[in-house]
Scaffold this active site. Structure first.
Site, PDB file in Angstrom:
ATOM      1  N   ASP A  53      -2.052  46.337  36.840  1.00  0.00           N
ATOM      2  CA  ASP A  53      -1.818  46.464  35.401  1.00  0.00           C
ATOM      3  C   ASP A  53      -2.166  47.907  35.060  1.00  0.00           C
ATOM      4  O   ASP A  53      -3.324  48.308  35.152  1.00  0.00           O
ATOM      5  CB  ASP A  53      -2.730  45.471  34.675  1.00  0.00           C
ATOM      6  CG  ASP A  53      -2.643  45.560  33.159  1.00  0.00           C
ATOM      7  OD1 ASP A  53      -2.113  46.559  32.642  1.00  0.00           O
ATOM      8  OD2 ASP A  53      -3.140  44.626  32.495  1.00  0.00           O
TER       9      ASP A  53
ATOM     10  N   TYR B 162     -16.773  43.177  34.173  1.00  0.00           N
ATOM     11  CA  TYR B 162     -15.485  42.524  33.953  1.00  0.00           C
ATOM     12  C   TYR B 162     -14.441  43.503  33.411  1.00  0.00           C
ATOM     13  O   TYR B 162     -14.671  44.187  32.435  1.00  0.00           O
ATOM     14  CB  TYR B 162     -15.646  41.370  32.971  1.00  0.00           C
ATOM     15  CG  TYR B 162     -14.361  40.631  32.771  1.00  0.00           C
ATOM     16  CD1 TYR B 162     -13.926  39.722  33.718  1.00  0.00           C
ATOM     17  CD2 TYR B 162     -13.560  40.877  31.674  1.00  0.00           C
ATOM     18  CE1 TYR B 162     -12.735  39.053  33.566  1.00  0.00           C
ATOM     19  CE2 TYR B 162     -12.361  40.212  31.506  1.00  0.00           C
ATOM     20  CZ  TYR B 162     -11.963  39.307  32.458  1.00  0.00           C
ATOM     21  OH  TYR B 162     -10.771  38.651  32.303  1.00  0.00           O
TER      22      TYR B 162
ATOM     23  N   LYS C 212      -9.104  39.571  34.545  1.00  0.00           N
ATOM     24  CA  LYS C 212      -8.984  38.784  35.777  1.00  0.00           C
ATOM     25  C   LYS C 212      -7.941  39.448  36.657  1.00  0.00           C
ATOM     26  O   LYS C 212      -7.059  40.126  36.175  1.00  0.00           O
ATOM     27  CB  LYS C 212      -8.563  37.355  35.444  1.00  0.00           C
ATOM     28  CG  LYS C 212      -9.714  36.477  35.020  1.00  0.00           C
ATOM     29  CD  LYS C 212      -9.586  35.093  35.629  1.00  0.00           C
ATOM     30  CE  LYS C 212     -10.693  34.166  35.164  1.00  0.00           C
ATOM     31  NZ  LYS C 212     -11.950  34.343  35.861  1.00  0.00           N
TER      32      LYS C 212
HETATM   33  P1  13P Z   1      -4.933  40.959  31.881  1.00  0.00           P
HETATM   34  O1  13P Z   1      -5.961  40.604  32.935  1.00  0.00           O
HETATM   35  O2  13P Z   1      -3.598  40.389  32.185  1.00  0.00           O
HETATM   36  O3  13P Z   1      -4.906  42.443  31.642  1.00  0.00           O
HETATM   37  O4  13P Z   1      -5.383  40.245  30.521  1.00  0.00           O
HETATM   38  C1  13P Z   1      -6.636  40.546  30.015  1.00  0.00           C
HETATM   39  C2  13P Z   1      -6.940  39.853  28.734  1.00  0.00           C
HETATM   40  O5  13P Z   1      -8.010  40.053  28.208  1.00  0.00           O
HETATM   41  C3  13P Z   1      -5.985  38.911  28.105  1.00  0.00           C
HETATM   42  O6  13P Z   1      -6.467  38.402  26.896  1.00  0.00           O
HETATM   43 MG    MG Z   2      -3.843  43.895  30.820  1.00  0.00          MG
HETATM   44 MG    MG Z   3      -2.247  40.855  33.716  1.00  0.00          MG
END
Ligand code: 13P
Ligand code: MG
Ligand code: MG
Ligand code: 13P
Length: 371
Positions: free
Chosen positions: A12, A234, A237
């Site tokens: 990302d 964190y 994810k």
């Molecule tokens: P991503 O891990 O896809 O970047 O999403 C993070 C998030 O906080 C979604 O609410």
């Molecule tokens: Mg993201």
């Molecule tokens: Mg993502």
């Protein structure tokens, strides 16, 4: 036939108006970089796509897994796309690029990687399965169903080329150790582990003695990088990807897609902190909006022709998954009504990696003991 390596590498590096989708200029930037690498002969072929806010690079080459030149190419491609994301002031520009410098391998630097080297069969169908708003353990359920459940995969019962079963390589991502286990013999022990999907994740699947395929060449591989173990805090994810080969001694394409007809619950969704249904979608719908979700899965099918990628087939564009999507949306509504309550919100252990501890810190001095 010489061996081919297929590498699916994702990160990302920024998205439009929140964690929703990848801007077309990032896709175009990645395509340009990879086109140059193909012209230069470093890779045979490539396909760039996205699911939600994750930029996905599918590469074919002959350099084997964990190859420094290939990983550097992926890293530089993500960097170039992140630069464009910064120019456009996209949200979370460079989110998954956790280091300023490349150091030989993208593992541990933020991107997720699923790659395998194998001897292509006469016809080599391969499926790239990509998820957003969830974690690597989200692949445990479908991979188990595909390679171990006779109610899912008819071939396990009726095809002598896979009747003997498969070998699962399972990683304990907390203790950093792994174990190889056989299905069907050790099915119950495997389930005892992989049911705990936040800790034990299926990393690879291999053919077993009796299969016409080479025993040391994987038939499926899943990305298992854990961002919060990499950075210590964190940062979202680590949305996972997988490559699965199909047919001729392996599960048929339809057997590989069948587990996704059930919108099972995965962890992730809003702020990486909620359980919700995994919804299979076509590329056109591969963006996350409702409560930043619900978590999505995209599956693209290719054939390899001397390393060239023939395809893709956008499998979940099929209306056969419409009912799954309707059920997923009903489950999403049902789960959402729980608001901040578990089990919609993740259990406390998993929330340790979010910003929740900072909130709890603010009220800690107000507690008094109860005699
Ligand atoms: P991503 O891990 O896809 O970047 O999403 C993070 C998030 O906080 C979604 O609410
Ligand atoms: Mg993201
Ligand atoms: Mg993502
Ligand atoms: P193969 O054994 O050739 O993969 O055929 C199985 C099949 O596709 C039936 O659906």
């Amino acid at each position: 036939m010489a061996k081919i390596t297929v590498s699916l590498i994702k990160a990302d590096v920024g998205s439009v108006a929140g964690h929703t989708t990848v801007h077309e200029k990032l896709i175009a930037t990645a395509q340009r970089k990879l086109d140059e690498a193909r012209e230069a002969g470093l890779i045979i072929d490539f396909f760039v796509t996205h699911v939600g806010d994750d930029l996905e690079l599918l590469l074919t080459h002959t350099k084997g897994v964990d190859n420094e030149e290939i990983h550097e190419l992926a890293w530089n491609t993500f960097k170039a796309a992140a630069d464009v994301a910064k120019e456009l002031k996209l949200y979370g520009a460079g989110q998954d690029l956790l280091s300023d410098a490349f150091s030989g391998n993208v593992r541990g630097l933020g991107p997720g990687v699923a790659e395998m080297e194998f001897t292509p069969r006469r016809s080599e169908p391969i499926i790239a399965i990509m998820m957003d708003k969830t974690e690597p353990g989200a692949f445990n359920y479908p991979i188990f169903k595909i390679f171990a459940d006779p109610f899912n995969t008819a071939g396990l019962v009726i095809d002598p080329k896979m009747h003997q079963g498969f070998v699962f390589e399972i990683w304990d991502i907390i203790e950093h150790r792994r174990v190889f286990m056989n299905v069907p013999e050790e099915m119950y022990d495997i389930l005892a582990l992989i049911g705990a999907k936040g800790r034990f994740v299926i990393k690879r699947v291999y053919p077993k003695e009796g299969s016409p395929l080479p025993k040391d060449e994987p038939v499926a591989v899943i990305s298992t990088e854990k961002l919060f173990f990499i950075k210590g805090e964190y940062v979202g994810k680590d949305d996972p990807v997988a490559l699965v080969r199909s047919q001729s001694g392996l599960p048929a394409t339809g057997e590989i897609l069948e587990p996704f007809a059930f919108p099972y619950l995965v962890s992730g969704w809003m702020r990486g902190s909620h359980n919700g249904p995994l919804m299979p979608v076509s590329l056109k719908d591969a963006m996350c909006t409702r409560f930043d979700g619900p978590p999505r899965v995209l599956a693209l099918g290719f054939n390899l022709a001397d390393g060239k990628l023939i395809g893709p087939v956008d499998f979940f564009a099929d209306p056969a998954y419409n009912t799954t999507r309707t059920i997923a949306n009903l489950i999403a509504t049902y789960m959402r009504l729980h608001g901040p309550f578990e089990p919609h919100r993740l259990p406390s252990e998993e929330m340790e990696y979010t910003t929740l501890p900072k909130v709890l810190e603010q009220i800690k001095d107000r507690f008094e003991s109860i005699e």
